[in-house]
Design a protein around this motif. Structure first.
Motif, PDB file in Angstrom:
ATOM      1  N   ALA A   1       0.867  -1.180   0.000  1.00  0.00           N
ATOM      2  CA  ALA A   1       0.000   0.000   0.000  1.00  0.00           C
ATOM      3  C   ALA A   1       0.900   1.225   0.000  1.00  0.00           C
ATOM      4  CB  ALA A   1      -0.912  -0.016   1.225  1.00  0.00           C
ATOM      5  N   PHE A   2       0.889   1.957  -1.097  1.00  0.00           N
ATOM      6  CA  PHE A   2       1.888   3.001  -1.353  1.00  0.00           C
ATOM      7  C   PHE A   2       1.209   4.325  -1.661  1.00  0.00           C
ATOM      8  CE2 PHE A   2       5.149   4.612  -4.604  1.00  0.00           C
ATOM      9  CZ  PHE A   2       5.948   5.191  -3.624  1.00  0.00           C
ATOM     10  N   GLY A   3       1.573   5.357  -0.915  1.00  0.00           N
ATOM     11  CA  GLY A   3       1.035   6.693  -1.134  1.00  0.00           C
ATOM     12  C   GLY A   3       2.074   7.622  -1.735  1.00  0.00           C
ATOM     13  N   PHE A   4       1.615   8.615  -2.493  1.00  0.00           N
ATOM     14  CA  PHE A   4       2.552   9.554  -3.120  1.00  0.00           C
ATOM     15  C   PHE A   4       1.832  10.845  -3.472  1.00  0.00           C
ATOM     16  CE2 PHE A   4       0.837   6.561  -6.158  1.00  0.00           C
ATOM     17  CZ  PHE A   4       0.366   7.351  -7.193  1.00  0.00           C
ATOM     18  N   LEU A   5       2.618  11.881  -3.695  1.00  0.00           N
ATOM     19  CA  LEU A   5       2.085  13.190  -4.042  1.00  0.00           C
ATOM     20  C   LEU A   5       1.492  13.189  -5.447  1.00  0.00           C
ATOM     21  CD1 LEU A   5       5.149  15.237  -2.753  1.00  0.00           C
ATOM     22  CD2 LEU A   5       2.950  15.000  -1.588  1.00  0.00           C
ATOM     23  N   HIS A   6       0.474  14.029  -5.656  1.00  0.00           N
ATOM     24  CA  HIS A   6      -0.141  14.130  -6.985  1.00  0.00           C
ATOM     25  C   HIS A   6       0.899  14.438  -8.055  1.00  0.00           C
ATOM     26  CE1 HIS A   6      -4.375  13.878  -5.837  1.00  0.00           C
ATOM     27  NE2 HIS A   6      -4.086  14.627  -4.786  1.00  0.00           N
ATOM     28  N   THR A   7       1.859  15.302  -7.732  1.00  0.00           N
ATOM     29  CA  THR A   7       2.838  15.729  -8.736  1.00  0.00           C
ATOM     30  C   THR A   7       3.785  14.616  -9.145  1.00  0.00           C
ATOM     31  OG1 THR A   7       4.178  16.566  -6.899  1.00  0.00           O
ATOM     32  CG2 THR A   7       2.819  18.154  -8.075  1.00  0.00           C
ATOM     33  N   MET A   8       3.739  13.486  -8.455  1.00  0.00           N
ATOM     34  CA  MET A   8       4.636  12.382  -8.791  1.00  0.00           C
ATOM     35  C   MET A   8       3.896  11.247  -9.487  1.00  0.00           C
ATOM     36  SD  MET A   8       7.059  12.330  -5.430  1.00  0.00           S
ATOM     37  CE  MET A   8       8.478  11.915  -6.426  1.00  0.00           C
ATOM     38  N   GLY A   9       2.613  11.459  -9.764  1.00  0.00           N
ATOM     39  CA  GLY A   9       1.797  10.378 -10.289  1.00  0.00           C
ATOM     40  C   GLY A   9       1.864  10.183 -11.787  1.00  0.00           C
ATOM     41  N   THR A  10       2.343  11.181 -12.526  1.00  0.00           N
ATOM     42  CA  THR A  10       2.328  11.065 -13.981  1.00  0.00           C
ATOM     43  C   THR A  10       3.474  10.224 -14.507  1.00  0.00           C
ATOM     44  OG1 THR A  10       1.286  13.240 -14.127  1.00  0.00           O
ATOM     45  CG2 THR A  10       2.281  12.354 -16.144  1.00  0.00           C
ATOM     46  N   GLU A  11       4.686  10.489 -14.004  1.00  0.00           N
ATOM     47  CA  GLU A  11       5.857   9.781 -14.521  1.00  0.00           C
ATOM     48  C   GLU A  11       6.669   9.090 -13.443  1.00  0.00           C
ATOM     49  OE1 GLU A  11       8.253  12.394 -16.848  1.00  0.00           O
ATOM     50  OE2 GLU A  11       7.008  12.151 -18.639  1.00  0.00           O
ATOM     51  N   THR A  12       6.927   9.791 -12.331  1.00  0.00           N
ATOM     52  CA  THR A  12       7.874   9.267 -11.345  1.00  0.00           C
ATOM     53  C   THR A  12       7.423   7.927 -10.771  1.00  0.00           C
ATOM     54  OG1 THR A  12       8.585  11.507 -10.759  1.00  0.00           O
ATOM     55  CG2 THR A  12       9.050   9.744  -9.177  1.00  0.00           C
ATOM     56  N   VAL A  13       6.204   7.866 -10.230  1.00  0.00           N
ATOM     57  CA  VAL A  13       5.743   6.635  -9.592  1.00  0.00           C
ATOM     58  C   VAL A  13       5.541   5.510 -10.604  1.00  0.00           C
ATOM     59  CG1 VAL A  13       3.823   5.592  -8.321  1.00  0.00           C
ATOM     60  CG2 VAL A  13       4.840   7.737  -7.525  1.00  0.00           C
ATOM     61  N   PRO A  14       4.908   5.742 -11.751  1.00  0.00           N
ATOM     62  CA  PRO A  14       4.834   4.643 -12.732  1.00  0.00           C
ATOM     63  C   PRO A  14       6.205   4.104 -13.116  1.00  0.00           C
ATOM     64  CG  PRO A  14       3.280   6.359 -13.303  1.00  0.00           C
ATOM     65  CD  PRO A  14       4.115   6.916 -12.178  1.00  0.00           C
ATOM     66  N   GLY A  15       7.206   5.004 -13.251  1.00  0.00           N
ATOM     67  CA  GLY A  15       8.550   4.551 -13.589  1.00  0.00           C
ATOM     68  C   GLY A  15       9.172   3.725 -12.482  1.00  0.00           C
ATOM     69  N   LEU A  16       8.948   4.140 -11.218  1.00  0.00           N
ATOM     70  CA  LEU A  16       9.477   3.388 -10.081  1.00  0.00           C
ATOM     71  C   LEU A  16       8.875   1.984 -10.024  1.00  0.00           C
ATOM     72  CD1 LEU A  16       9.423   6.126  -7.291  1.00  0.00           C
ATOM     73  CD2 LEU A  16      11.462   5.067  -8.291  1.00  0.00           C
ATOM     74  N   ILE A  17       7.564   1.911 -10.179  1.00  0.00           N
ATOM     75  CA  ILE A  17       6.898   0.613 -10.084  1.00  0.00           C
ATOM     76  C   ILE A  17       7.316  -0.286 -11.244  1.00  0.00           C
ATOM     77  CG2 ILE A  17       4.661  -0.538 -10.157  1.00  0.00           C
ATOM     78  CD1 ILE A  17       3.521   1.800  -8.587  1.00  0.00           C
TER      79      ILE A  17
END
Length: 316
Positions: A116-132
């Motif tokens: 269960a992972f939370g993140f800032l809206h500003t990181m949802g477009t590229e950063t988090v998809p790339g990390l996952i």
């Protein structure tokens, strides 16, 4: 001082249903086993418990409830009408417990568990998809429950047990949390494309002191950073609009409704110019946080290790 022990029936009458549940719960599986076989000896053999233990448990259960659950015929038993009613609810409760146990075991499975992972809206477009995507190259079957929110809201959800980890800014400092700085993100002064400063590459924040600002709402980490940077530059921003999402603010800037301090966009947006702020130094720290003292499941531990390994390269 001697306290008289009350029976579960008395406890229930006094409203103490929690004590009633704690008393009855250990006997429910025994009851279901006897009801299924209609034979105490056979049920004891199937459940690998002494027959005497099982017989005493059924007697105590009936005493606790104050009703007869079985009609006894030697070593065989038959459910009474009250017993049949009780069995329906007991089987439903035991099935729900089994389902919950299977679910938590599945979530903790090293190969197929859930984070269960939370993140800032500003990181949802590229950063988090790339990390996952990068993480799942080594752990292809790990599942994610993703939550986008502002920092304080994510920390509260983590405290409530709803999140294992979160990426947030500023990096929190609280005794019940563990937080690690991972990277830094430069902030830019975003102005309309026809703004007097739009042709510039660099700007001192003090040059925007007379401008109207569009910002995130109070309570958001980026709003606190904006207010602090403006104070360091010698002015208090005149806030014209407040929002909940950075790209909405960029749209307001493009419409000529103000200027904003924002992280770089995932995709350049027409209608705005994005200027490097030379003074004061405009940046926000990005960190990962989790609850202190928690024992991680294998998939959470693996993802935490992965995030920490990206220190300094999280945003690249």
């Amino acid at each position: 001082m001697v306290h008289q022990q009350r029976s579960p029936a008395q406890l229930s009458q006094s409203g103490d249903t929690e004590d009633m549940t704690m008393t009855l719960a250990p006997r429910l599986a025994y009851f279901a086993g006897v009801a299924r076989t209609e034979h105490v000896t056979r049920a004891a053999q199937e459940m690998n418990v002494p027959q005497s233990t099982l017989s005493r448990a059924m007697v105590r259960l009936e005493q606790d409830l104050g009703v007869e659950l079985f009609a006894r015929r030697g070593r065989t038993v038959a459910l009474t009408p009250a017993g049949r009613t009780f069995l329906t609810s007991v089987e439903r409760a035991l099935a729900e417990i089994e389902r919950a146990a299977e679910e938590v075991r599945a979530d903790a499975d090293p190969a197929t568990g859930k984070v269960a992972f939370g993140f800032l809206h500003t990181m949802g477009t590229e950063t988090v998809p790339g990390l996952i995507r990068a993480f799942r190259a080594e752990h292809p079957r790990v599942r994610f429950s993703l939550v986008q929110n502002y920092g304080e809201a994510m920390l509260e959800r983590m405290r409530a047990g709803e999140l294992d980890l979160c990426l947030t800014s500023p990096v929190p400092d609280a005794p019940d949390l563990v937080a690690r700085r991972l990277d830094e993100q430069k902030l830019r002064l975003v102005v309309p494309a026809d703004h007097r400063l739009a042709a510039r590459k660099r700007v001192r924040l003090a040059e925007a002191a007379d401008e109207s600002f569009v910002t995130l709402e109070p309570g958001y980490g980026l709003r606190r950073i904006t207010d602090a940077l403006c104070a360091e530059a010698g002015f208090r921003p005149k806030v014209a609009f407040e929002g909940e999402e950075a790209e909405t603010l960029r749209g307001l800037v493009a419409a000529g409704l103000g200027v904003a301090l924002l992280p770089p966009p995932a995709v350049p947006r027409p209608g705005v110019a994005e200027l490097t702020v030379t003074a004061p130094r405009a940046a926000r720290e990005i960190g990962v946080a989790w609850m202190a003292g928690t024992v991680d499941t294998p998939p959470v531990a693996a993802f935490k290790k992965f995030l920490l390994s990206r220190k300094g390269t999280l945003l690249t």
